[in-house]
Design a protein around this motif. Sequence first.
Motif, PDB file in Angstrom:
ATOM      1  N   GLU A 223      21.840  -2.101 -23.824  1.00  0.00           N
ATOM      2  CA  GLU A 223      22.222  -2.817 -25.041  1.00  0.00           C
ATOM      3  C   GLU A 223      23.586  -2.348 -25.547  1.00  0.00           C
ATOM      4  N   TRP A 224      23.822  -1.030 -25.500  1.00  0.00           N
ATOM      5  CA  TRP A 224      25.105  -0.500 -25.954  1.00  0.00           C
ATOM      6  C   TRP A 224      26.245  -1.035 -25.098  1.00  0.00           C
ATOM      7  N   LEU A 225      26.071  -1.044 -23.788  1.00  0.00           N
ATOM      8  CA  LEU A 225      27.122  -1.529 -22.903  1.00  0.00           C
ATOM      9  C   LEU A 225      27.424  -3.002 -23.183  1.00  0.00           C
ATOM     10  N   SER A 226      26.399  -3.791 -23.471  1.00  0.00           N
ATOM     11  CA  SER A 226      26.606  -5.208 -23.785  1.00  0.00           C
ATOM     12  C   SER A 226      27.351  -5.378 -25.097  1.00  0.00           C
ATOM     13  N   VAL A 227      26.953  -4.628 -26.103  1.00  0.00           N
ATOM     14  CA  VAL A 227      27.590  -4.718 -27.420  1.00  0.00           C
ATOM     15  C   VAL A 227      29.021  -4.201 -27.349  1.00  0.00           C
TER      16      VAL A 227
ATOM     17  N   GLN B  66      35.534 -13.390 -28.980  1.00  0.00           N
ATOM     18  CA  GLN B  66      35.450 -14.701 -28.339  1.00  0.00           C
ATOM     19  C   GLN B  66      34.671 -14.697 -27.032  1.00  0.00           C
ATOM     20  N   THR B  67      34.390 -13.518 -26.492  1.00  0.00           N
ATOM     21  CA  THR B  67      33.761 -13.463 -25.171  1.00  0.00           C
ATOM     22  C   THR B  67      32.634 -12.460 -25.140  1.00  0.00           C
ATOM     23  N   GLU B  68      31.791 -12.634 -24.163  1.00  0.00           N
ATOM     24  CA  GLU B  68      30.725 -11.673 -23.915  1.00  0.00           C
ATOM     25  C   GLU B  68      30.516 -11.632 -22.413  1.00  0.00           C
ATOM     26  N   GLU B  69      30.505 -10.437 -21.855  1.00  0.00           N
ATOM     27  CA  GLU B  69      30.352 -10.293 -20.415  1.00  0.00           C
ATOM     28  C   GLU B  69      28.906 -10.538 -20.003  1.00  0.00           C
ATOM     29  N   LEU B  70      28.725 -10.868 -18.739  1.00  0.00           N
ATOM     30  CA  LEU B  70      27.373 -11.000 -18.202  1.00  0.00           C
ATOM     31  C   LEU B  70      26.683  -9.652 -18.297  1.00  0.00           C
ATOM     32  N   PRO B  71      25.374  -9.629 -18.577  1.00  0.00           N
ATOM     33  CA  PRO B  71      24.676  -8.359 -18.777  1.00  0.00           C
ATOM     34  C   PRO B  71      24.871  -7.344 -17.647  1.00  0.00           C
ATOM     35  N   ASP B  72      24.845  -7.795 -16.394  1.00  0.00           N
ATOM     36  CA  ASP B  72      24.982  -6.853 -15.285  1.00  0.00           C
ATOM     37  C   ASP B  72      26.432  -6.472 -15.018  1.00  0.00           C
ATOM     38  N   LYS B  73      27.372  -7.064 -15.750  1.00  0.00           N
ATOM     39  CA  LYS B  73      28.789  -6.748 -15.591  1.00  0.00           C
ATOM     40  C   LYS B  73      29.375  -6.097 -16.836  1.00  0.00           C
ATOM     41  N   SER B  74      28.571  -5.926 -17.878  1.00  0.00           N
ATOM     42  CA  SER B  74      29.110  -5.415 -19.135  1.00  0.00           C
ATOM     43  C   SER B  74      29.210  -3.899 -19.127  1.00  0.00           C
ATOM     44  N   GLY B  75      30.192  -3.426 -19.867  1.00  0.00           N
ATOM     45  CA  GLY B  75      30.375  -1.990 -19.993  1.00  0.00           C
ATOM     46  C   GLY B  75      31.261  -1.422 -18.909  1.00  0.00           C
ATOM     47  N   ARG B  76      31.502  -0.143 -19.052  1.00  0.00           N
ATOM     48  CA  ARG B  76      32.337   0.566 -18.087  1.00  0.00           C
ATOM     49  C   ARG B  76      31.559   0.796 -16.792  1.00  0.00           C
ATOM     50  N   PRO B  77      32.281   0.885 -15.682  1.00  0.00           N
ATOM     51  CA  PRO B  77      31.602   1.086 -14.393  1.00  0.00           C
ATOM     52  C   PRO B  77      30.694   2.319 -14.376  1.00  0.00           C
ATOM     53  N   THR B  78      31.141   3.417 -14.955  1.00  0.00           N
ATOM     54  CA  THR B  78      30.304   4.625 -14.943  1.00  0.00           C
ATOM     55  C   THR B  78      29.016   4.390 -15.719  1.00  0.00           C
ATOM     56  N   GLY B  79      29.088   3.687 -16.818  1.00  0.00           N
ATOM     57  CA  GLY B  79      27.888   3.377 -17.589  1.00  0.00           C
ATOM     58  C   GLY B  79      26.901   2.544 -16.786  1.00  0.00           C
ATOM     59  N   ARG B  80      27.418   1.577 -16.034  1.00  0.00           N
ATOM     60  CA  ARG B  80      26.536   0.763 -15.179  1.00  0.00           C
ATOM     61  C   ARG B  80      25.938   1.614 -14.060  1.00  0.00           C
ATOM     62  N   GLN B  81      26.726   2.550 -13.540  1.00  0.00           N
ATOM     63  CA  GLN B  81      26.206   3.439 -12.504  1.00  0.00           C
ATOM     64  C   GLN B  81      25.110   4.341 -13.064  1.00  0.00           C
TER      65      GLN B  81
ATOM     66  N   VAL C 265      24.605  10.838  -6.796  1.00  0.00           N
ATOM     67  CA  VAL C 265      24.711  12.270  -7.088  1.00  0.00           C
ATOM     68  C   VAL C 265      26.090  12.583  -7.670  1.00  0.00           C
ATOM     69  N   GLN C 266      27.122  11.953  -7.128  1.00  0.00           N
ATOM     70  CA  GLN C 266      28.476  12.164  -7.653  1.00  0.00           C
ATOM     71  C   GLN C 266      28.585  11.655  -9.094  1.00  0.00           C
ATOM     72  N   VAL C 267      27.965  10.521  -9.379  1.00  0.00           N
ATOM     73  CA  VAL C 267      27.977   9.987 -10.749  1.00  0.00           C
ATOM     74  C   VAL C 267      27.239  10.945 -11.676  1.00  0.00           C
ATOM     75  N   MET C 268      26.095  11.435 -11.245  1.00  0.00           N
ATOM     76  CA  MET C 268      25.316  12.371 -12.057  1.00  0.00           C
ATOM     77  C   MET C 268      26.152  13.607 -12.388  1.00  0.00           C
ATOM     78  N   GLN C 269      26.829  14.151 -11.392  1.00  0.00           N
ATOM     79  CA  GLN C 269      27.644  15.351 -11.596  1.00  0.00           C
ATOM     80  C   GLN C 269      28.809  15.050 -12.538  1.00  0.00           C
ATOM     81  N   ARG C 270      29.466  13.898 -12.326  1.00  0.00           N
ATOM     82  CA  ARG C 270      30.607  13.526 -13.169  1.00  0.00           C
ATOM     83  C   ARG C 270      30.170  13.362 -14.631  1.00  0.00           C
ATOM     84  N   VAL C 271      29.032  12.713 -14.868  1.00  0.00           N
ATOM     85  CA  VAL C 271      28.538  12.516 -16.232  1.00  0.00           C
ATOM     86  C   VAL C 271      28.211  13.862 -16.883  1.00  0.00           C
ATOM     87  N   CYS C 272      27.563  14.740 -16.143  1.00  0.00           N
ATOM     88  CA  CYS C 272      27.255  16.077 -16.680  1.00  0.00           C
ATOM     89  C   CYS C 272      28.541  16.828 -17.026  1.00  0.00           C
TER      90      CYS C 272
END
Length: 112
Positions: A28-32, A38-53, A70-77
């Motif tokens: 929900e946060w990524l969508s908002v 004027q625009t709203e992204e498709l739900p599966d395309k909304s937000g930053r790439p790391t957030g979608r990962q 695993v790389q995403v998990m480490q980067r987020v941490c």
Amino acid sequence: MAVSPQVSTELWDEFHRVVNMTSRELREWLSVDAAGEQTEELPDKSGRPTGRQVLDVLGKRRTDLTEDDVQVMQRVCDIVRSQRPPDLDPKAGGADWRRSLMSIGHDPLKPS
């Protein structure tokens, strides 16, 4: 994408500790956050790439994680650790700071 050999217990636990938003809250946060006046992204395309990962990782079992996951998990941490030291008051950062952390699943104002 090959399946990762084994995700360490430490990384698994830390990731699930720092990502303190549920999948639903993050989605929900990524969508908002991505919606404009004027625009709203498709739900599966909304937000930053790391957030979608992060959303993808949250939807997987530990045994199904890939090396990319695993790389995403480490980067987020690493990001949360660097942006939010344990002694930092949750309200010490500005709105952009909070928005940035929330885009990867960490709400600094959410009680631990």
